[in-house]
Design a protein around this motif. Structure first.
Motif, PDB file in Angstrom:
ATOM      1  N   PRO A  28       0.817  -1.226   0.000  1.00  0.00           N
ATOM      2  CA  PRO A  28       0.000   0.000   0.000  1.00  0.00           C
ATOM      3  C   PRO A  28       0.848   1.272   0.000  1.00  0.00           C
ATOM      4  O   PRO A  28       0.476   2.273  -0.630  1.00  0.00           O
ATOM      5  CB  PRO A  28      -0.824  -0.122   1.286  1.00  0.00           C
ATOM      6  N   GLN A  29       1.979   1.253   0.696  1.00  0.00           N
ATOM      7  CA  GLN A  29       2.842   2.438   0.716  1.00  0.00           C
ATOM      8  C   GLN A  29       3.448   2.706  -0.653  1.00  0.00           C
ATOM      9  O   GLN A  29       3.498   3.846  -1.115  1.00  0.00           O
ATOM     10  CB  GLN A  29       3.936   2.256   1.770  1.00  0.00           C
ATOM     11  N   GLU A  31       2.179   1.766  -3.495  1.00  0.00           N
ATOM     12  CA  GLU A  31       1.070   2.195  -4.357  1.00  0.00           C
ATOM     13  C   GLU A  31       0.731   3.661  -4.116  1.00  0.00           C
ATOM     14  O   GLU A  31       0.407   4.399  -5.060  1.00  0.00           O
ATOM     15  CB  GLU A  31      -0.155   1.317  -4.117  1.00  0.00           C
ATOM     16  N   ALA A  32       0.796   4.089  -2.852  1.00  0.00           N
ATOM     17  CA  ALA A  32       0.529   5.495  -2.540  1.00  0.00           C
ATOM     18  C   ALA A  32       1.580   6.401  -3.177  1.00  0.00           C
ATOM     19  O   ALA A  32       1.259   7.459  -3.733  1.00  0.00           O
ATOM     20  CB  ALA A  32       0.494   5.703  -1.028  1.00  0.00           C
ATOM     21  N   PHE A  36       0.912   9.151  -6.037  1.00  0.00           N
ATOM     22  CA  PHE A  36       1.345  10.529  -5.829  1.00  0.00           C
ATOM     23  C   PHE A  36       2.246  10.983  -6.982  1.00  0.00           C
ATOM     24  O   PHE A  36       2.183  12.125  -7.435  1.00  0.00           O
ATOM     25  CB  PHE A  36       2.090  10.640  -4.498  1.00  0.00           C
ATOM     26  N   VAL A  63       4.026   8.917   4.367  1.00  0.00           N
ATOM     27  CA  VAL A  63       3.017   8.131   3.661  1.00  0.00           C
ATOM     28  C   VAL A  63       2.268   7.331   4.708  1.00  0.00           C
ATOM     29  O   VAL A  63       2.783   6.355   5.248  1.00  0.00           O
ATOM     30  CB  VAL A  63       3.668   7.182   2.629  1.00  0.00           C
ATOM     31  N   GLY A  64       1.036   7.745   5.020  1.00  0.00           N
ATOM     32  CA  GLY A  64       0.326   7.116   6.121  1.00  0.00           C
ATOM     33  C   GLY A  64       1.125   7.285   7.400  1.00  0.00           C
ATOM     34  O   GLY A  64       1.472   8.393   7.790  1.00  0.00           O
ATOM     35  N   ASP A 254      -5.247  10.801   0.632  1.00  0.00           N
ATOM     36  CA  ASP A 254      -5.554   9.604  -0.155  1.00  0.00           C
ATOM     37  C   ASP A 254      -7.073   9.496  -0.248  1.00  0.00           C
ATOM     38  O   ASP A 254      -7.731   8.963   0.646  1.00  0.00           O
ATOM     39  CB  ASP A 254      -4.961   8.370   0.532  1.00  0.00           C
ATOM     40  N   LYS A 257      -8.515   5.402  -0.675  1.00  0.00           N
ATOM     41  CA  LYS A 257      -8.610   4.462   0.439  1.00  0.00           C
ATOM     42  C   LYS A 257      -8.616   5.144   1.802  1.00  0.00           C
ATOM     43  O   LYS A 257      -8.975   4.531   2.794  1.00  0.00           O
ATOM     44  CB  LYS A 257      -7.456   3.457   0.370  1.00  0.00           C
ATOM     45  N   ASN A 260      -3.413   6.056   3.263  1.00  0.00           N
ATOM     46  CA  ASN A 260      -2.035   6.416   2.947  1.00  0.00           C
ATOM     47  C   ASN A 260      -1.949   7.832   2.375  1.00  0.00           C
ATOM     48  O   ASN A 260      -1.628   8.043   1.206  1.00  0.00           O
ATOM     49  CB  ASN A 260      -1.435   5.401   1.968  1.00  0.00           C
ATOM     50  N   HIS A 261      -2.239   8.824   3.214  1.00  0.00           N
ATOM     51  CA  HIS A 261      -2.074  10.213   2.822  1.00  0.00           C
ATOM     52  C   HIS A 261      -0.573  10.495   2.650  1.00  0.00           C
ATOM     53  O   HIS A 261       0.269   9.875   3.297  1.00  0.00           O
ATOM     54  CB  HIS A 261      -2.652  11.145   3.885  1.00  0.00           C
ATOM     55  N   VAL A 262      -0.251  11.445   1.792  1.00  0.00           N
ATOM     56  CA  VAL A 262       1.154  11.796   1.555  1.00  0.00           C
ATOM     57  C   VAL A 262       1.388  13.246   1.945  1.00  0.00           C
ATOM     58  O   VAL A 262       0.662  14.144   1.508  1.00  0.00           O
ATOM     59  CB  VAL A 262       1.537  11.589   0.069  1.00  0.00           C
TER      60      VAL A 262
END
Length: 434
Positions: A28-29, A31-32, A36, A63-64, A254, A257, A260-262
């Motif tokens: 997931p990281q 992918e985030a 981005f 990231v998250g 994000d 989902k 996993n905000h950046v």
């Protein structure tokens, strides 16, 4: 439940993968970070097979709950603690961490916590503003009240108060702390409460949430900050608002989902090195009462099309002596590793030599050891040496920012005052691509 904090520290140009290495990204990281990056890309890193490769940008990516700290590196050491200290010192030297709060020296910097330092700077600024007393402003409001004040709005009054004749629908002014500056700060406090992973800062963020007056939600863009003007009363808000702009404009939620905000707080190392050398020389020349003075980003036009805008050249640093152009420095954040500079960089300095009528020009690099060499440009017709010289200065990294700045100032002043031994191989004649 507490947030599980993960922290990776890498150097510029290094890679992180999801399938190998001591520090691995989760799927997931990765992918985030891929999302981005997108199709247009971001300058901070490049996408590689099942991973990312960092570029010449340093700082932090969150990231998250994963924080990736990207550090500069200009020598052969892999001492991450040293380079974190040097990065923070360089950012402080160029004014990134200027704050109003009197307890700047008491910032409790922890290991691996450049992001925490940003958060703490914001928290400390807001605590400082609250201690001073939050600024109040007049604002217009309208609605039902039990007392007649301001102007009665007849249409709305008749519509809303046929039953409740003891009420008045009025428009009036209120003098309170509900205004855009506080709405921006409150938005960042809410953001920090969601993304902070430092136990040390969590209680202070909670105290701000409890004590800072609740504000209306506000949509923030760059235009929001461009519209802000400060006066005598609101001038102490400048640093807090600047940090708020940095955090809000570099936060990318994000939306897919929601996990996993950046948050990307990254600096171009070439620009940081340029500004660091500029402020270092200004500070050194002022302290030594030198006759040299430093000007940054001096513009000259050198080509004019029949239609359209002129083309300009802008050297990084112009050094003057008795108000006359004396030397041009062009800073490059790279390690030459014993090689000559690129032909492109040498051509660039040749143009500066010509257009600024400078006595000396130099490329300035960081490196492992001090090195000051020079070479002569060759005549374009017969290939003989000219009197136009280009120096290559490699400045070894110090043990501390203070020592490094003193060293840089001393060595560059010495270069300005003396002709260095010509030890580079003769440089190629600058050519222009057809």
């Amino acid at each position: 439940m507490g947030k599980e904090k993960k922290h990776f520290t890498v150097f510029e140009h290094q890679c992180l993968w999801d399938h190998k290495g001591n520090e691995r990204l989760s799927t997931p990281q990765l992918e985030a970070l891929q999302a981005f990056h997108g199709e247009k890309g971001v300058p901070f890193y490049s996408l590689i097979h099942k991973g990312v490769r960092f570029n010449e940008f340093v700082g932090v990516l969150q990231v998250g709950n994963l924080t990736i700290e990207v550090l500069p590196k200009a020598d052969k050491t892999d001492d991450k603690a040293h380079w974190q200290k040097m990065l923070i010192g360089m950012l402080k030297a160029v004014g990134i961490f200027d704050i109003h709060a009197p307890s700047n020296s008491n910032l409790k910097l922890k290991a691996n916590s450049i992001l925490d330092l940003y958060f703490e700077l914001f928290i400390q600024e807001v605590e400082y503003l609250m201690h001073r007393g939050l600024v109040k402003r007049y604002r217009k409001t309208e609605g039902n009240t039990t007392a007649l004040k301001g102007s009665l709005q007849f249409a709305q009054h008749i519509q809303k108060n046929q039953v409740h004749q003891e009420r008045f629908y009025v428009r009036h002014s209120i003098y309170d702390v509900q205004h855009p500056l506080h709405r921006i700060l409150y938005k960042v406090i809410i953001l920090l409460s969601r993304i902070n992973t430092s136990a040390y800062l969590q209680s202070r963020i909670g105290a701000l949430l409890l004590n800072f007056p609740e504000q209306e939600e506000i949509q923030v863009t760059e235009t929001t900050f461009h519209k802000i003007s400060f006066n005598r009363k609101t001038e102490p808000y400048q640093n807090a608002i600047e940090i708020a702009r940095l955090l809000l404009m570099n936060y990318h939620p994000d939306v897919a989902k929601g996990k996993n905000h950046v948050l990307a707080l990254m600096f171009d190392m070439n620009l940081l090195w340029e500004h660091f050398v500029i402020v270092t020389l200004r500070k050194y020349f002022r302290k030594e009462q030198s006759s040299f003075s430093v000007t940054a980003q001096t513009t000259k036009y050198f080509w004019k099309p029949q239609d359209g805008y002129r083309t300009k050249i802008i050297p990084d640093i112009l050094i003057k002596f008795n108000s006359k152009n004396f030397a041009v420095l062009d800073t490059k954040w790279k390690n030459l590793n014993g090689y000559n500079p690129s032909a492109e960089d040498l051509r660039q300095l040749f143009v500066y030599h010509e257009y600024f009528q400078a006595q000396k020009v130099a490329l300035v690099y960081p490196g492992n050891n001090l090195s000051k060499t020079s070479g002569l440009y060759l005549h374009p017709s017969h290939g003989a040496e000219t009197d136009k010289e280009c120096s290559v200065l490699t400045l070894s990294v110090g043990n501390s920012i203070k020592d490094w700045q003193t060293f840089i100032g001393k060595e560059l002043e010495e270069w300005l005052m003396h002709t260095q031994e010509r030890t580079l191989p003769k440089l190629l004649t600058p050519t222009v691509s057809k």
